[in-house]
Design a protein around this motif. Structure first.
Motif, PDB file in Angstrom:
ATOM      1  N   LYS A   1       0.830  -1.208   0.000  1.00 16.74           N
ATOM      2  CA  LYS A   1       0.000   0.000   0.000  1.00 16.74           C
ATOM      3  C   LYS A   1       0.863   1.257   0.000  1.00 16.74           C
ATOM      4  O   LYS A   1       0.581   2.224  -0.739  1.00 16.74           O
TER       5      LYS A   1
ATOM      6  N   GLU B   1      -2.710  -0.139 -12.560  1.00 12.62           N
ATOM      7  CA  GLU B   1      -2.139   1.169 -12.876  1.00 12.62           C
ATOM      8  C   GLU B   1      -0.963   1.055 -13.847  1.00 12.62           C
ATOM      9  O   GLU B   1      -0.277   2.031 -14.103  1.00 12.62           O
TER      10      GLU B   1
ATOM     11  N   GLN C   1      -4.272  -3.723  -7.640  1.00 13.75           N
ATOM     12  CA  GLN C   1      -4.380  -2.277  -7.879  1.00 13.75           C
ATOM     13  C   GLN C   1      -3.131  -1.752  -8.564  1.00 13.75           C
ATOM     14  O   GLN C   1      -3.206  -0.937  -9.496  1.00 13.75           O
ATOM     15  N   ILE C   2      -1.978  -2.198  -8.105  1.00 14.87           N
ATOM     16  CA  ILE C   2      -0.712  -1.765  -8.704  1.00 14.87           C
ATOM     17  C   ILE C   2      -0.649  -2.202 -10.165  1.00 14.87           C
ATOM     18  O   ILE C   2      -0.257  -1.427 -11.045  1.00 14.87           O
TER      19      ILE C   2
ATOM     20  N   TYR D   1       2.379   1.696  -3.426  1.00 12.38           N
ATOM     21  CA  TYR D   1       1.344   2.200  -4.342  1.00 12.38           C
ATOM     22  C   TYR D   1       1.165   3.702  -4.156  1.00 12.38           C
ATOM     23  O   TYR D   1       1.133   4.463  -5.136  1.00 12.38           O
TER      24      TYR D   1
END
Length: 272
Positions: A159, A210, A206-207, A162
């Motif tokens: 997190k 992106e 999530q990473i 990120y």
């Protein structure tokens, strides 16, 4: 977006109106950053069939002819190391190799505007030990004393990585990020209510969404490997390496290989 070489010698396609015009492509009616030469060439074969238009103008150009410029500019690398500093692995060996690789990358990057950062995670938190910098002196000071020991808050580390990378992307839109994760993948501390691995994998996805290029260095001994590092790499859509002998030079060469030979995904403003 294609990385040709590391650092200032990297050629990066850009959607911004900066950089050298190298070729053109259809703009589908949009008149933004037109390539006039290519637009005229696209319109030229249609002049006979546009006789009605040519009663008013000498040369007829329609929106369907529009071509926009494809530009390239030099971009810097951002290499962010995310290192497990818990007791789950041979922490002293890992830290020594990481510090050496960081200093080697910074020395090499001095003329190329590259920057390097370091996050460590241990106990119940992740810490940005070295904010992204191109200063060897600052790196030496920050790397002098790094806390180790405790459990493995893998999701907290991911997190923070990120957040750092997204902030850097906002501040430096043309930066080319590379996330290097050194871990055995055995997270055992959550930030919320989800099980540790489920929480970590959610952040890893999530990473990946992106389009941040990542690499996982599997630090588990081959005899005890449960495939957790590979599972994390799968969520990051990243390669997973096992370095036979963890030394600064070997880690440095692995990072350089990823910087020089991989094609990185487009940044958000260049997706189609």
């Amino acid at each position: 977006m294609v990385r040709r070489f590391a650092g200032r010698r990297s050629r990066t396609r850009t959607e911004r109106k900066r950089g050298r015009y190298i070729q053109s492509r259809p703009s589908y009616g949009k008149a933004d950053d037109l390539a006039f030469d290519a637009t005229l060439r696209a319109a030229a074969p249609h002049q006979r069939e546009r006789e009605e238009d040519r009663q008013r103008v000498a040369f007829s150009v329609r929106p369907s002819d529009y071509m926009r410029k494809v530009r390239v500019r030099r971009a810097a690398n951002l290499i962010l190391f995310l290192v497990d500093a818990s007791w789950s692995m041979a922490v002293a060996e890992r830290m020594q190799a990481t510090k050496g690789a960081i200093l080697s990358l910074l020395t090499d990057a001095y003329q190329r505007r590259d920057r390097v950062g370091l996050i460590v995670f241990q106990k119940d938190r992740a810490t940005l030990v070295l904010p992204p910098t191109n200063s060897v002196t600052l790196a030496q000071r920050a790397l002098a004393d790094i806390p180790v020991g405790g459990k493995t808050p893998l999701s907290a580390g991911l997190k923070l990585a990120y957040d750092v990378l997204m902030r850097e992307r906002m501040l430096h839109p043309d930066v080319m990020p590379l996330l290097i994760v050194l871990t055995d993948g055995a997270g055992n501390v959550s930030m919320g209510k989800l099980p540790p691995h489920e929480e970590a994998y959610r952040i890893a996805r999530q990473i990946a969404e992106e389009h941040i290029h990542s690499v996982v260095i599997n630090m588990e001994h081959v005899a005890f490997d449960q495939g957790l590092a590979q599972a994390l790499a799968d969520q990051l859509q990243a390669p997973c390496y096992t370095i036979g002998e963890l030394k600064a030079e070997n880690l440095y060469q692995t990072v350089r290989k990823e910087m020089q030979t991989t094609q990185l995904n487009p940044m958000p403003d260049e997706r189609r």
